[in-house]
Design a protein around this motif. Structure first.
Motif, PDB file in Angstrom:
ATOM      1  N   THR A  73     158.281  81.516  36.030  1.00 48.96           N
ATOM      2  CA  THR A  73     157.290  82.298  35.286  1.00 48.96           C
ATOM      3  C   THR A  73     156.132  81.418  34.850  1.00 48.96           C
ATOM      4  O   THR A  73     154.959  81.800  34.981  1.00 48.96           O
ATOM      5  N   SER A  76     153.932  80.529  37.763  1.00 52.61           N
ATOM      6  CA  SER A  76     153.167  81.701  38.174  1.00 52.61           C
ATOM      7  C   SER A  76     152.027  81.977  37.208  1.00 52.61           C
ATOM      8  O   SER A  76     150.946  82.406  37.616  1.00 52.61           O
ATOM      9  N   PRO A  83     151.946  89.170  41.154  1.00 58.93           N
ATOM     10  CA  PRO A  83     153.190  89.816  41.599  1.00 58.93           C
ATOM     11  C   PRO A  83     154.450  89.080  41.114  1.00 58.93           C
ATOM     12  O   PRO A  83     155.425  89.717  40.717  1.00 58.93           O
ATOM     13  N   VAL A  84     154.429  87.776  41.102  1.00 59.72           N
ATOM     14  CA  VAL A  84     155.593  87.016  40.632  1.00 59.72           C
ATOM     15  C   VAL A  84     155.743  87.179  39.124  1.00 59.72           C
ATOM     16  O   VAL A  84     156.866  87.311  38.613  1.00 59.72           O
ATOM     17  N   ALA A  87     157.289  90.506  38.528  1.00 61.24           N
ATOM     18  CA  ALA A  87     158.696  90.501  38.934  1.00 61.24           C
ATOM     19  C   ALA A  87     159.568  89.804  37.895  1.00 61.24           C
ATOM     20  O   ALA A  87     160.658  90.293  37.572  1.00 61.24           O
ATOM     21  N   THR A  88     159.110  88.679  37.354  1.00 60.84           N
ATOM     22  CA  THR A  88     159.919  87.978  36.363  1.00 60.84           C
ATOM     23  C   THR A  88     159.990  88.754  35.048  1.00 60.84           C
ATOM     24  O   THR A  88     161.016  88.727  34.370  1.00 60.84           O
ATOM     25  N   ILE A  90     159.924  92.086  34.831  1.00 65.75           N
ATOM     26  CA  ILE A  90     160.864  93.176  35.106  1.00 65.75           C
ATOM     27  C   ILE A  90     162.295  92.643  35.136  1.00 65.75           C
ATOM     28  O   ILE A  90     163.218  93.284  34.637  1.00 65.75           O
ATOM     29  N   TYR A  91     162.491  91.465  35.710  1.00 73.62           N
ATOM     30  CA  TYR A  91     163.814  90.822  35.737  1.00 73.62           C
ATOM     31  C   TYR A  91     164.323  90.595  34.315  1.00 73.62           C
ATOM     32  O   TYR A  91     165.479  90.921  33.999  1.00 73.62           O
TER      33      TYR A  91
END
Length: 117
Positions: A73, A76, A83-84, A87-88, A90-91
């Motif tokens: 994270t 990024s 996008p990364v 994604a992190t 949401i993870y």
């Protein structure tokens, strides 16, 4: 934290009643005192666990150079890789939601007053 809760619950009416009934000290501790004291412990442990697994150890991973979601994270964020980053996030939200649901289930097992009717 658990010890402090046990000491607080020790003088409650239901504990004194259980002792007066002649229950063994072990049974009073496990069945009456520990069951009510675990609610606070479960909430703290469950939510801390969800945050750590979901990437909440960002500062620790960056400072000590450990590979993990927190460091991913951070890298990024530095590179503005959207996008990364999404994604992190949401993870992390997924694990926090799952552990919160598990904590609620454990609450219902520990305290019958919380169970749905």
């Amino acid at each position: 934290m658990l010890r402090a809760n046990l000491l607080e619950v020790q003088n409650e009416d239901y504990v004194r009643t259980a002792k007066a009934k002649g229950l063994s000290p072990r049974r009073v501790l496990l069945k009456h005192m520990l069951r009510n004291s675990l609610i606070t412990f479960v909430s703290l442990f469950g939510l801390d666990f969800g945050v750590l697994v979901g990437g909440g150890a960002l500062l620790t991973e960056v400072v000590f150079g450990l590979p993990g979601v927190g460091r991913l994270t951070y890298n990024s964020l530095v590179a503005l890789d959207l996008p990364v980053i999404m994604a992190t996030v949401i993870y992390g939200a997924f694990f926090i939601t799952i552990t919160s649901a598990l904590v609620d289930i454990v609450y219902a097992r520990l305290d019958p007053r919380i169970r749905p009717t």
